[in-house]
Design an enzyme around this catalytic site. Structure first.
Site, PDB file in Angstrom:
ATOM      1  N   LYS A  57       0.831  -1.201   0.000  1.00 37.19           N
ATOM      2  CA  LYS A  57       0.000   0.000   0.000  1.00 37.19           C
ATOM      3  C   LYS A  57       0.866   1.252   0.000  1.00 37.19           C
ATOM      4  O   LYS A  57       0.637   2.186  -0.783  1.00 37.19           O
ATOM      5  CB  LYS A  57      -0.914   0.004   1.234  1.00 37.19           C
ATOM      6  CG  LYS A  57      -2.058  -0.985   1.180  1.00 37.19           C
ATOM      7  CD  LYS A  57      -2.911  -0.888   2.434  1.00 37.19           C
ATOM      8  CE  LYS A  57      -4.105  -1.805   2.380  1.00 37.19           C
ATOM      9  NZ  LYS A  57      -4.961  -1.705   3.600  1.00 37.19           N
ATOM     10  N   CYS A  78      -0.857   0.746   6.172  1.00 40.73           N
ATOM     11  CA  CYS A  78      -1.188  -0.174   7.267  1.00 40.73           C
ATOM     12  C   CYS A  78      -2.157  -1.239   6.758  1.00 40.73           C
ATOM     13  O   CYS A  78      -2.958  -0.977   5.862  1.00 40.73           O
ATOM     14  CB  CYS A  78      -1.857   0.557   8.436  1.00 40.73           C
ATOM     15  SG  CYS A  78      -0.870   1.828   9.235  1.00 40.73           S
ATOM     16  N   ASP A  79      -2.070  -2.414   7.349  1.00 43.34           N
ATOM     17  CA  ASP A  79      -3.059  -3.445   7.043  1.00 43.34           C
ATOM     18  C   ASP A  79      -3.165  -4.399   8.225  1.00 43.34           C
ATOM     19  O   ASP A  79      -2.165  -4.686   8.896  1.00 43.34           O
ATOM     20  CB  ASP A  79      -2.697  -4.217   5.783  1.00 43.34           C
ATOM     21  CG  ASP A  79      -3.912  -4.900   5.179  1.00 43.34           C
ATOM     22  OD1 ASP A  79      -4.560  -4.287   4.315  1.00 43.34           O
ATOM     23  OD2 ASP A  79      -4.247  -6.029   5.596  1.00 43.34           O
ATOM     24  N   SER A  80      -4.373  -4.883   8.464  1.00 46.84           N
ATOM     25  CA  SER A  80      -4.633  -5.744   9.619  1.00 46.84           C
ATOM     26  C   SER A  80      -5.121  -7.118   9.181  1.00 46.84           C
ATOM     27  O   SER A  80      -5.901  -7.236   8.238  1.00 46.84           O
ATOM     28  CB  SER A  80      -5.679  -5.099  10.544  1.00 46.84           C
ATOM     29  OG  SER A  80      -5.228  -3.845  11.019  1.00 46.84           O
ATOM     30  N   GLY A 115       0.266  -4.550  10.220  1.00 49.76           N
ATOM     31  CA  GLY A 115       1.523  -4.132   9.640  1.00 49.76           C
ATOM     32  C   GLY A 115       1.547  -2.638   9.419  1.00 49.76           C
ATOM     33  O   GLY A 115       0.535  -2.042   9.055  1.00 49.76           O
TER      34      GLY A 115
END
Length: 222
Positions: A57, A78-80, A115
């Site tokens: 991203k 960010c990523d979850s 992240g």
């Protein structure tokens, strides 16, 4: 630490929760959605997946604005992802998937990994890592699951739950930074900024969130 130019933060995420976290911390980022296809990234480890997606991203947005970005621009991706009993869970595919997940998760616990990838466009430097928080789910009823899924909220979030929205009452407790579960850990973000030579206070806009109805303003100083 840098003094000039003033850093400018770009949030490479469409998440209103992440934007809200930053605004509550006195930071008003520019939002540019990456548009990456998350389904193209596969890995057996939830923490690795969350970090790889965050990197993709951030780099996708950086590639889009590089050359036209303001001096001092930083890009945050960010990523979850939820790790639950050996499964790696992102957003549910549909309402049936969300319902099935909640029937498995209730009364149990999973680990939510988020992240974070921060890029400095001027130097080309990157600081990235994942944060992890254990989430204990309440023993909720089938009726509560059906009502929650019907709101549509769990269809748009990793693991099919939130702690800062309608799903909050269905999470008994978390072990770790709640921000990780919301989607952005401010203590970790501060650390990543420091790795790039930036203080989080450099990002403060000076426009603070106003108290909500019935909430007191800041206490006067003695």
């Amino acid at each position: 630490m840098r003094t000039t130019p003033a850093p400018h933060l770009v949030l490479a995420s469409a998440s209103p929760a992440r934007l809200k976290v930053l605004r509550a911390a006195g930071i008003e980022p520019e939002v540019i959605v990456s548009g990456i296809d998350e389904s193209q990234v596969q890995t057996e480890r939830a923490d690795d997946l969350s970090l790889e997606l965050a990197r993709r991203k951030a780099h996708a947005v950086a590639d889009t604005i590089r050359g036209s970005a303001a001096p001092g621009t930083l890009v945050l991706g960010c990523d979850s992802v939820l790790a639950f009993e050996g499964a790696v869970l992102g957003k549910p595919t549909d309402a049936a998937d969300a319902t099935a997940r909640w029937r498995r998760m209730r009364g149990r616990a999973g680990v939510l990994h988020t992240g974070h990838c921060l890029l400095d466009l001027a130097s080309g430097k990157e600081a990235a890592t994942a944060a992890s928080t254990t989430v204990h789910f309440a023993e909720i009823t089938d009726a509560e699951i059906a009502a929650y899924v019907a709101t549509g909220e769990p269809l748009h979030v990793a693991g099919a739950f939130t702690i800062d929205g309608l799903g909050g009452p269905f999470v008994e407790r978390v072990e770790g930074d709640p921000g990780t579960v919301i989607g952005l850990s401010l203590p970790l973000f501060r650390t990543l900024l420091g790795d790039l030579g930036v203080q989080i206070t450099d990002l403060w806009t000076g426009v603070w969130p106003a108290p909500g109805p019935g909430q007191p303003g800041p206490a006067p100083l003695d």
